[in-house]
Design an enzyme around this catalytic site. Structure first.
Site, PDB file in Angstrom:
ATOM      1  N   ARG A 239       2.682  -8.833  -3.096  1.00 41.36           N
ATOM      2  CA  ARG A 239       3.425  -7.716  -2.518  1.00 41.36           C
ATOM      3  C   ARG A 239       4.253  -7.059  -3.610  1.00 41.36           C
ATOM      4  NH1 ARG A 239       0.289  -8.093   0.949  1.00 41.36           N
ATOM      5  NH2 ARG A 239       0.579  -8.411   3.187  1.00 41.36           N
ATOM      6  N   GLU A 268       4.032   1.977  -0.685  1.00 45.00           N
ATOM      7  CA  GLU A 268       2.581   2.242  -0.625  1.00 45.00           C
ATOM      8  C   GLU A 268       2.306   3.300   0.438  1.00 45.00           C
ATOM      9  OE1 GLU A 268       1.387  -2.368  -1.833  1.00 45.00           O
ATOM     10  OE2 GLU A 268       0.472  -1.411  -0.080  1.00 45.00           O
ATOM     11  N   HIS A 287      -4.137  -1.348  -3.174  1.00 44.92           N
ATOM     12  CA  HIS A 287      -4.004  -2.434  -2.192  1.00 44.92           C
ATOM     13  C   HIS A 287      -5.335  -2.729  -1.513  1.00 44.92           C
ATOM     14  CE1 HIS A 287      -1.044  -4.638   0.741  1.00 44.92           C
ATOM     15  NE2 HIS A 287      -2.164  -5.324   0.560  1.00 44.92           N
TER      16      HIS A 287
HETATM   17  C1  8YV Z   1      -4.456  -6.335   4.167  1.00 49.10           C
HETATM   18  C2  8YV Z   1      -3.179  -7.917   2.818  1.00 49.10           C
HETATM   19  O1  8YV Z   1      -5.604  -5.680   4.181  1.00 49.10           O
HETATM   20  O2  8YV Z   1      -3.905  -9.625   4.205  1.00 49.10           O
HETATM   21  C3  8YV Z   1      -2.953  -9.140   3.597  1.00 49.10           C
HETATM   22  O3  8YV Z   1      -1.816  -9.654   3.595  1.00 49.10           O
HETATM   23  O4  8YV Z   1      -2.345  -7.502   2.096  1.00 49.10           O
HETATM   24  C4  8YV Z   1      -4.442  -7.210   2.970  1.00 49.10           C
HETATM   25  O5  8YV Z   1      -5.496  -8.091   3.121  1.00 49.10           O
HETATM   26  C5  8YV Z   1      -3.419  -5.323   4.212  1.00 49.10           C
HETATM   27  O6  8YV Z   1      -2.305  -5.994   4.460  1.00 49.10           O
HETATM   28  C6  8YV Z   1      -3.670  -4.335   5.336  1.00 49.10           C
HETATM   29  O7  8YV Z   1      -2.731  -3.390   5.367  1.00 49.10           O
END
Ligand code: 8YV
Length: 326
Positions: A239, A268, A287
């Site tokens: 993150r 983002e 992302h």
């Molecule tokens: C997601 C991710 O696609 O799974 C997670 O925590 O960061 C990604 O796989 C994303 O969060 C979708 O917005």
């Protein structure tokens, strides 16, 4: 009596059909007007919500609008946009989609590491710009990956999948910083657990792969970046807020570290006035850790399974983040 579920992300048709067969399904998305009566009505009647939106905060204010809500199924492994204390207060079960995205996300993070080390995108852009007019000279050289030292901040499922790639595929020396020790990776891949500062000082590649929590917010500061080798590369597949992005930008501008590969950012999508966009020594990725056809399908199916298990069958799956809610 069918329960009411709100789907706020696009998912494969057959998985959406499963939801529609089991529940009264309402689709809400970014275009939906949150002030409209229909939106408020849908929230007021919702027994379940399912989707993936990192920008949507599921907190006390949101849950005050959903008095009937009993289950939330996030199409992600991360759930830092969910307030666990508020979910407990409102008696809402939260399920996520861990295991199904582990290998896909590890592939992207290792791709980011290799492309940053070998400057793949930058050199491809150089050709596109018509600047490949003679043999590539040292100012465009990359750095080796094989045999180097890689340091992981975090040692969860995705990190372990990366350790396997690094150790078995690239003969890399593995270090890690994590709250708890993981004897499996230590025995199988000779991984060494060290304090954060020691990992930062010794690693040629530092990979951030831990959840965003109050403790890990801005874990990587200007001081921490200054501990890293000037030849080191930083990769963030977790993150954005784990790293102080302004401090990172300055460290890249001043060559405190060699380069960075980032799949996540503090805000983002990345705003177009971000100073990161002016730097050559940072590889930017939108992302897409889990963004493959196969992985996103598996995540959607897992999230639908989770919702049916938690709300219809009243038997949440193993992907139950907050069993203390009961
Ligand atoms: C997601 C991710 O696609 O799974 C997670 O925590 O960061 C990604 O796989 C994303 O969060 C979708 O917005």
């Amino acid at each position: 009596m069918k329960k009411n579920v709100i789907l706020f992300s696009q998912i494969p048709q057959d998985q959406q059909a499963r939801l529609a067969q089991t529940f009264n399904l309402t689709m809400l998305n970014r275009q939906s007007d949150p002030n409209s009566d229909a939106f408020k009505q849908a929230l007021a009647n919702a027994d379940g919500i399912i989707g993936a939106s990192m920008s949507m905060r599921i907190d006390d204010d949101f849950l005050a609008q959903t008095p009937k809500l009993r289950a939330a199924s996030t199409i992600s492994v991360g759930f830092d946009n969910y307030d666990l204390a508020a979910l407990k207060k409102h008696g809402v079960r939260l399920m996520n989609t861990p295991t199904v995205l582990t290998e896909g996300t590890a592939d992207l993070i290792f791709t980011l590491l290799m492309a940053t080390a070998r400057r793949t995108v930058e050199l491809s852009n150089l050709i596109h710009a018509g600047k490949w007019t003679k043999g590539i000279t040292p100012e465009h050289f990359g750095i080796d990956i094989h045999g180097k030292t890689i340091g992981f901040l975090g040692m969860g499922r995705i990190a372990k999948a990366l350790v396997k790639r690094a150790h078995c595929g690239f003969d890399m020396n593995v270090l890690y910083y994590n709250r708890s020790a993981h004897s499996d990776v230590e025995q199988k891949y000779n991984a060494k657990r060290l304090e954060l500062d020691d990992v930062l000082q010794q690693a040629d590649f530092v990979v951030v792969i831990l959840p965003l929590t109050a403790e890990t917010t801005h874990l990587i500061t200007q001081q921490k970046l200054a501990l890293m080798k000037p030849s080191a590369i930083l990769i963030n597949g977790a993150r954005g807020k784990v790293i102080d992005q302004q401090a990172l930008t300055q460290a890249l501008q001043n060559n405190v570290i060699r380069a960075a590969g980032l799949d996540v950012f503090e805000v983002e999508p990345l705003p177009m006035d971000s100073p990161l966009l002016k730097l050559d020594n940072v590889l930017l990725s939108p992302h897409v850790g889990s963004a493959t056809v196969e992985t996103r399908y598996a995540m959607a199916k897992c999230a639908v399974d989770n919702m049916i298990a938690a709300l219809q069958d009243d038997k949440p799956t193993e992907n139950w983040v907050n069993p203390e809610v009961g």
